[in-house]
Design a protein around this motif. Sequence first.
Motif, PDB file in Angstrom:
ATOM      1  N   PHE A 134       0.839  -1.195   0.000  1.00 13.80           N
ATOM      2  CA  PHE A 134       0.000   0.000   0.000  1.00 13.80           C
ATOM      3  C   PHE A 134       0.874   1.246   0.000  1.00 13.80           C
ATOM      4  CE2 PHE A 134      -3.032  -3.047   1.829  1.00 13.80           C
ATOM      5  CZ  PHE A 134      -4.091  -2.838   0.963  1.00 13.80           C
ATOM      6  N   SER A 135       0.395   2.299  -0.647  1.00 17.68           N
ATOM      7  CA  SER A 135       1.098   3.578  -0.661  1.00 17.68           C
ATOM      8  C   SER A 135       0.902   4.280   0.683  1.00 17.68           C
ATOM      9  CB  SER A 135       0.566   4.456  -1.795  1.00 17.68           C
ATOM     10  OG  SER A 135      -0.773   4.819  -1.538  1.00 17.68           O
ATOM     11  N   VAL A 136       1.684   5.326   0.913  1.00  9.43           N
ATOM     12  CA  VAL A 136       1.565   6.091   2.162  1.00  9.43           C
ATOM     13  C   VAL A 136       0.154   6.682   2.313  1.00  9.43           C
ATOM     14  CG1 VAL A 136       2.422   8.100   3.437  1.00  9.43           C
ATOM     15  CG2 VAL A 136       4.031   6.534   2.339  1.00  9.43           C
ATOM     16  N   PRO A 137      -0.422   7.325   1.271  1.00  4.32           N
ATOM     17  CA  PRO A 137      -1.793   7.824   1.438  1.00  4.32           C
ATOM     18  C   PRO A 137      -2.801   6.707   1.728  1.00  4.32           C
ATOM     19  CG  PRO A 137      -0.760   8.878  -0.448  1.00  4.32           C
ATOM     20  CD  PRO A 137       0.162   7.787  -0.001  1.00  4.32           C
ATOM     21  N   ARG A 167      -2.128   3.944   3.361  1.00  6.07           N
ATOM     22  CA  ARG A 167      -1.921   3.558   4.758  1.00  6.07           C
ATOM     23  C   ARG A 167      -2.548   4.582   5.701  1.00  6.07           C
ATOM     24  NH1 ARG A 167       4.303   1.405   4.552  1.00  6.07           N
ATOM     25  NH2 ARG A 167       3.889  -0.219   3.038  1.00  6.07           N
ATOM     26  N   LEU A 168      -2.379   5.866   5.370  1.00  7.09           N
ATOM     27  CA  LEU A 168      -3.022   6.910   6.181  1.00  7.09           C
ATOM     28  C   LEU A 168      -4.533   6.758   6.146  1.00  7.09           C
ATOM     29  CD1 LEU A 168      -0.940  10.109   5.406  1.00  7.09           C
ATOM     30  CD2 LEU A 168      -1.186   8.972   7.610  1.00  7.09           C
ATOM     31  N   SER A 169      -5.054   6.424   4.990  1.00 10.40           N
ATOM     32  CA  SER A 169      -6.486   6.220   4.856  1.00 10.40           C
ATOM     33  C   SER A 169      -6.949   5.057   5.728  1.00 10.40           C
ATOM     34  CB  SER A 169      -6.847   5.951   3.389  1.00 10.40           C
ATOM     35  OG  SER A 169      -8.206   5.657   3.264  1.00 10.40           O
ATOM     36  N   GLY A 170      -6.181   3.981   5.717  1.00 13.82           N
ATOM     37  CA  GLY A 170      -6.523   2.844   6.574  1.00 13.82           C
ATOM     38  C   GLY A 170      -6.508   3.233   8.039  1.00 13.82           C
ATOM     39  N   PHE A 171      -5.510   4.031   8.431  1.00  9.20           N
ATOM     40  CA  PHE A 171      -5.461   4.526   9.805  1.00  9.20           C
ATOM     41  C   PHE A 171      -6.686   5.390  10.101  1.00  9.20           C
ATOM     42  CE2 PHE A 171      -4.299   7.898  12.802  1.00  9.20           C
ATOM     43  CZ  PHE A 171      -4.048   7.131  13.919  1.00  9.20           C
ATOM     44  N   GLY A 172      -7.071   6.230   9.132  1.00 10.50           N
ATOM     45  CA  GLY A 172      -8.235   7.090   9.317  1.00 10.50           C
ATOM     46  C   GLY A 172      -9.513   6.301   9.497  1.00 10.50           C
ATOM     47  N   VAL A 173      -9.663   5.214   8.738  1.00 10.95           N
ATOM     48  CA  VAL A 173     -10.844   4.349   8.879  1.00 10.95           C
ATOM     49  C   VAL A 173     -10.863   3.725  10.271  1.00 10.95           C
ATOM     50  CG1 VAL A 173     -11.913   2.206   8.072  1.00 10.95           C
ATOM     51  CG2 VAL A 173     -11.132   3.907   6.415  1.00 10.95           C
ATOM     52  N   LEU A 174      -9.706   3.231  10.716  1.00 11.88           N
ATOM     53  CA  LEU A 174      -9.628   2.652  12.062  1.00 11.88           C
ATOM     54  C   LEU A 174      -9.907   3.702  13.136  1.00 11.88           C
ATOM     55  CD1 LEU A 174      -6.523   0.303  11.701  1.00 11.88           C
ATOM     56  CD2 LEU A 174      -8.938  -0.349  11.803  1.00 11.88           C
ATOM     57  N   ALA A 175      -9.376   4.915  12.948  1.00 16.01           N
ATOM     58  CA  ALA A 175      -9.623   5.992  13.918  1.00 16.01           C
ATOM     59  C   ALA A 175     -11.108   6.346  13.966  1.00 16.01           C
ATOM     60  CB  ALA A 175      -8.793   7.227  13.562  1.00 16.01           C
ATOM     61  N   GLY A 176     -11.754   6.382  12.798  1.00 18.03           N
ATOM     62  CA  GLY A 176     -13.200   6.662  12.769  1.00 18.03           C
ATOM     63  C   GLY A 176     -14.004   5.579  13.466  1.00 18.03           C
ATOM     64  N   ALA A 177     -13.649   4.321  13.213  1.00 21.85           N
ATOM     65  CA  ALA A 177     -14.347   3.214  13.879  1.00 21.85           C
ATOM     66  C   ALA A 177     -14.125   3.264  15.385  1.00 21.85           C
ATOM     67  CB  ALA A 177     -13.875   1.881  13.305  1.00 21.85           C
ATOM     68  N   ALA A 178     -12.882   3.526  15.788  1.00 23.40           N
ATOM     69  CA  ALA A 178     -12.584   3.625  17.217  1.00 23.40           C
ATOM     70  C   ALA A 178     -13.319   4.801  17.855  1.00 23.40           C
ATOM     71  CB  ALA A 178     -11.077   3.762  17.426  1.00 23.40           C
ATOM     72  N   ALA A 179     -13.471   5.899  17.111  1.00 21.02           N
ATOM     73  CA  ALA A 179     -14.162   7.078  17.646  1.00 21.02           C
ATOM     74  C   ALA A 179     -15.638   6.803  17.893  1.00 21.02           C
ATOM     75  CB  ALA A 179     -14.000   8.264  16.695  1.00 21.02           C
ATOM     76  N   VAL A 180     -16.183   5.857  17.164  1.00 15.95           N
ATOM     77  CA  VAL A 180     -17.582   5.472  17.380  1.00 15.95           C
ATOM     78  C   VAL A 180     -17.689   4.579  18.621  1.00 15.95           C
ATOM     79  CG1 VAL A 180     -19.508   4.162  16.412  1.00 15.95           C
ATOM     80  CG2 VAL A 180     -18.228   5.733  14.969  1.00 15.95           C
ATOM     81  N   VAL A 181     -16.738   3.654  18.781  1.00 19.08           N
ATOM     82  CA  VAL A 181     -16.783   2.670  19.863  1.00 19.08           C
ATOM     83  C   VAL A 181     -16.214   3.223  21.173  1.00 19.08           C
ATOM     84  CG1 VAL A 181     -15.902   0.399  20.573  1.00 19.08           C
ATOM     85  CG2 VAL A 181     -16.640   0.773  18.220  1.00 19.08           C
ATOM     86  N   TRP A 182     -15.192   4.065  21.077  1.00 17.43           N
ATOM     87  CA  TRP A 182     -14.455   4.532  22.256  1.00 17.43           C
ATOM     88  C   TRP A 182     -15.324   5.143  23.356  1.00 17.43           C
ATOM     89  CZ3 TRP A 182      -9.979   3.369  24.186  1.00 17.43           C
ATOM     90  CH2 TRP A 182      -9.397   4.189  25.144  1.00 17.43           C
ATOM     91  N   PRO A 183     -16.239   6.081  23.052  1.00 17.26           N
ATOM     92  CA  PRO A 183     -17.027   6.681  24.147  1.00 17.26           C
ATOM     93  C   PRO A 183     -17.839   5.652  24.932  1.00 17.26           C
ATOM     94  CG  PRO A 183     -17.237   7.998  22.161  1.00 17.26           C
ATOM     95  CD  PRO A 183     -16.526   6.730  21.773  1.00 17.26           C
ATOM     96  N   ALA A 194      -9.840  14.107   5.454  1.00 14.45           N
ATOM     97  CA  ALA A 194      -9.801  14.344   4.005  1.00 14.45           C
ATOM     98  C   ALA A 194      -8.994  13.259   3.295  1.00 14.45           C
ATOM     99  CB  ALA A 194      -9.218  15.725   3.708  1.00 14.45           C
ATOM    100  N   VAL A 195      -7.822  12.914   3.860  1.00 11.05           N
ATOM    101  CA  VAL A 195      -7.002  11.853   3.264  1.00 11.05           C
ATOM    102  C   VAL A 195      -7.766  10.531   3.285  1.00 11.05           C
ATOM    103  CG1 VAL A 195      -4.918  10.445   3.597  1.00 11.05           C
ATOM    104  CG2 VAL A 195      -4.776  12.927   3.699  1.00 11.05           C
ATOM    105  N   THR A 196      -8.483  10.272   4.371  1.00 10.65           N
ATOM    106  CA  THR A 196      -9.251   9.035   4.483  1.00 10.65           C
ATOM    107  C   THR A 196     -10.307   8.940   3.395  1.00 10.65           C
ATOM    108  OG1 THR A 196      -8.881   8.965   6.860  1.00 10.65           O
ATOM    109  CG2 THR A 196     -10.741   7.686   6.018  1.00 10.65           C
ATOM    110  N   VAL A 197     -11.035  10.011   3.182  1.00 11.45           N
ATOM    111  CA  VAL A 197     -12.095   9.994   2.169  1.00 11.45           C
ATOM    112  C   VAL A 197     -11.506   9.837   0.769  1.00 11.45           C
ATOM    113  CG1 VAL A 197     -13.900  11.383   1.079  1.00 11.45           C
ATOM    114  CG2 VAL A 197     -13.746  11.278   3.563  1.00 11.45           C
ATOM    115  N   VAL A 198     -10.490  10.628   0.444  1.00 10.99           N
ATOM    116  CA  VAL A 198      -9.917  10.601  -0.907  1.00 10.99           C
ATOM    117  C   VAL A 198      -9.180   9.291  -1.172  1.00 10.99           C
ATOM    118  CG1 VAL A 198      -8.242  11.698  -2.447  1.00 10.99           C
ATOM    119  CG2 VAL A 198      -9.797  13.109  -1.101  1.00 10.99           C
ATOM    120  N   ALA A 199      -8.228   8.964  -0.303  1.00 10.83           N
ATOM    121  CA  ALA A 199      -7.439   7.754  -0.538  1.00 10.83           C
ATOM    122  C   ALA A 199      -8.293   6.497  -0.378  1.00 10.83           C
ATOM    123  CB  ALA A 199      -6.241   7.710   0.395  1.00 10.83           C
TER     124      ALA A 199
END
Length: 142
Positions: free
Chosen positions: A7-10, A12-28, A82-87
Amino acid sequence: MSAVRPFSVPERLSGFGVLAGAAAVVWPALTASTGLGLPCGMRTLFGIPCPACGMTTAAVALMRGDAGGALRANPVIFGLAAVTVVAGTLVVLRAMGIMNPPRPWPPAWRRRVGRLAGLLAAASWLYQLHRLGVQPGLVRMI
């Protein structure tokens, strides 16, 4: 059978962003039910925030639709989103065969992006130091 490409750097960042979004839903819900939380290591050890301080709070606020709260906690979250959505969209289009895989970036581009990431981290850190009221003298001592 085709070879699996890295995977390219963008991407990988996108994958991190997806995980961060999922965690942000579950974390609270997780923290509310267990009372557990993850302290910032740098802040715990040295008493100063790291460049990513507030990122969890920002991600949770953004997932709840509170753009102002996300901006106050850590503005970098908007770049990650933004990187998550685009990449992420590009990864899906490539997986469907609609787009070709990305070409490797030339070394000069990678250096520029690395420098930009460093500047962004430094700016984020300065913002966090200001936001959390860390005294300039304390930072000079460290």
